[in-house]
Design a protein around this motif. Structure first.
Motif, short mmCIF file in Angstrom:
data_model
loop_
_atom_site.label_atom_id
_atom_site.label_comp_id
_atom_site.label_asym_id
_atom_site.label_seq_id
_atom_site.Cartn_x
_atom_site.Cartn_y
_atom_site.Cartn_z
N ASP A 9 -2.21 4.35 2.92
CA ASP A 9 -2.11 4.02 4.34
C ASP A 9 -2.66 5.18 5.17
N LEU A 10 -2.29 6.40 4.82
CA LEU A 10 -2.79 7.59 5.52
C LEU A 10 -4.31 7.64 5.49
N LEU A 11 -4.90 7.47 4.30
CA LEU A 11 -6.34 7.55 4.16
C LEU A 11 -7.05 6.43 4.90
N SER A 12 -6.45 5.25 4.90
CA SER A 12 -7.12 4.12 5.55
C SER A 12 -6.96 4.13 7.07
N THR A 13 -6.05 4.93 7.61
CA THR A 13 -5.86 4.97 9.06
C THR A 13 -6.43 6.23 9.71
N ARG A 14 -6.93 7.17 8.92
CA ARG A 14 -7.48 8.38 9.50
C ARG A 14 -8.72 8.06 10.33
N ARG A 15 -8.76 8.59 11.53
CA ARG A 15 -9.90 8.43 12.43
C ARG A 15 -10.14 9.77 13.11
N SER A 16 -11.36 10.06 13.43
CA SER A 16 -11.66 11.26 14.21
C SER A 16 -11.37 10.98 15.68
N ILE A 17 -10.88 11.98 16.37
CA ILE A 17 -10.72 11.93 17.82
C ILE A 17 -11.59 13.07 18.35
N SER A 18 -12.48 12.77 19.28
CA SER A 18 -13.39 13.80 19.82
C SER A 18 -12.62 14.98 20.39
N ALA B 229 -12.85 21.05 1.25
CA ALA B 229 -11.82 21.81 1.98
C ALA B 229 -11.75 21.35 3.43
N ALA B 230 -12.90 21.13 4.05
CA ALA B 230 -12.92 20.64 5.44
C ALA B 230 -12.27 19.26 5.52
N MET B 231 -12.59 18.38 4.58
CA MET B 231 -12.02 17.03 4.63
C MET B 231 -10.52 17.05 4.35
N ASN B 232 -10.07 17.91 3.43
CA ASN B 232 -8.63 18.04 3.19
C ASN B 232 -7.92 18.51 4.47
N LEU B 233 -8.55 19.42 5.19
CA LEU B 233 -7.97 19.91 6.43
C LEU B 233 -7.84 18.79 7.46
N VAL B 234 -8.89 18.00 7.61
CA VAL B 234 -8.87 16.87 8.54
C VAL B 234 -7.77 15.88 8.15
N THR B 235 -7.69 15.55 6.87
CA THR B 235 -6.70 14.58 6.40
C THR B 235 -5.28 15.13 6.55
N ALA B 236 -5.09 16.39 6.23
CA ALA B 236 -3.76 16.99 6.37
C ALA B 236 -3.33 17.02 7.83
N ALA B 237 -4.26 17.29 8.74
CA ALA B 237 -3.92 17.26 10.17
C ALA B 237 -3.43 15.88 10.57
N HIS B 238 -4.10 14.85 10.09
CA HIS B 238 -3.70 13.47 10.37
C HIS B 238 -2.30 13.20 9.80
N MET C 150 0.85 -1.18 0.00
CA MET C 150 0.00 0.00 0.00
C MET C 150 0.89 1.24 0.00
N THR C 151 0.54 2.24 -0.77
CA THR C 151 1.33 3.47 -0.79
C THR C 151 1.13 4.25 0.50
N ASP C 152 2.03 5.17 0.79
CA ASP C 152 1.89 5.99 1.99
C ASP C 152 0.57 6.74 2.01
N ALA C 153 0.15 7.26 0.87
CA ALA C 153 -1.12 8.00 0.82
C ALA C 153 -2.30 7.10 1.14
#
Length: 190
Positions: A6-15, A119-128, A1-4
């Motif tokens: 892996d990043l997308l598949s491991t992103r989770r929200s934290i309250s 834009a909101a989702m890109n922000l969440v993913t970039a933070a991760h 799996m590429t790094d990208a």
């Protein structure tokens, strides 16, 4: 799996209550907002913008929301007022993602609204990707016109949501995801 991937598949929200200092520094924040801005944007309208709630402004925003509730109902419970006072102080940084979608001769409003969501989702993913955690929420103040104005909305705008960003204090937890056979169909000609 590429790094990208892996990043997308491991992103989770934290309250938000489980997001602590440190939050992004100035350079990291610039990077996060630049990435958040790199979304599909038919017509190059930039139909979104960002409002930052950080430092003492987080508490001031909460105080303003609490004052609004007291003005509406002086008998508002202390517990509720305390909740409002702390609403934007739960994480080191809160980014209000604002949709500026407006009627356009060529670009449908819906496409502009989707761009703000992207834009909101890109922000969440970039933070991760940067090692932080995030939670994208809307909350009552996104839909209440007076509260939204207090929080910085201008005429014709609406919140796509608030992205809380910080360092996670708990490990991410996965939640059940829909089975693909429940959400995917093949189109078949009639």
């Amino acid at each position: 799996m590429t790094d990208a991937l892996d990043l997308l598949s491991t992103r989770r929200s934290i309250s938000a209550p489980f997001l602590a200092e440190p939050g992004p520094d100035a350079d990291q924040l610039d990077t996060l907002l630049t990435i958040a801005s790199r979304v599909p944007d038919h017509g190059k309208l930039a139909p979104w913008r960002f409002i930052l709630y950080r430092g003492d402004a987080r508490r001031a925003a909460g105080e303003a929301l609490a004052a609004l509730l007291v003005a509406r109902d002086p008998a508002t419970e202390t517990r509720r007022l305390d909740e409002e006072r702390g609403r934007f102080a739960r994480a080191p940084l809160v980014v209000g993602v604002v949709s500026r979608a407006a009627e356009h001769v060529k670009i449908p409003v819906w496409e502009q609204q989707l761009s703000a969501g992207a834009a909101a989702m890109n922000l969440v993913t970039a933070a991760h990707a940067m090692g932080f955690a995030a939670q994208w929420v809307s909350e009552w103040c996104a839909y209440d016109a007076e509260a939204a104005a207090i929080l910085g909305l201008r005429a014709g705008e609406r919140f796509a949501g608030f992205v809380h960003i910080g360092t996670p204090t708990v490990p991410p937890q996965d939640r059940p995801r829909p089975a693909l056979d429940e959400i995917v169909t093949d189109w078949v000609p009639a």
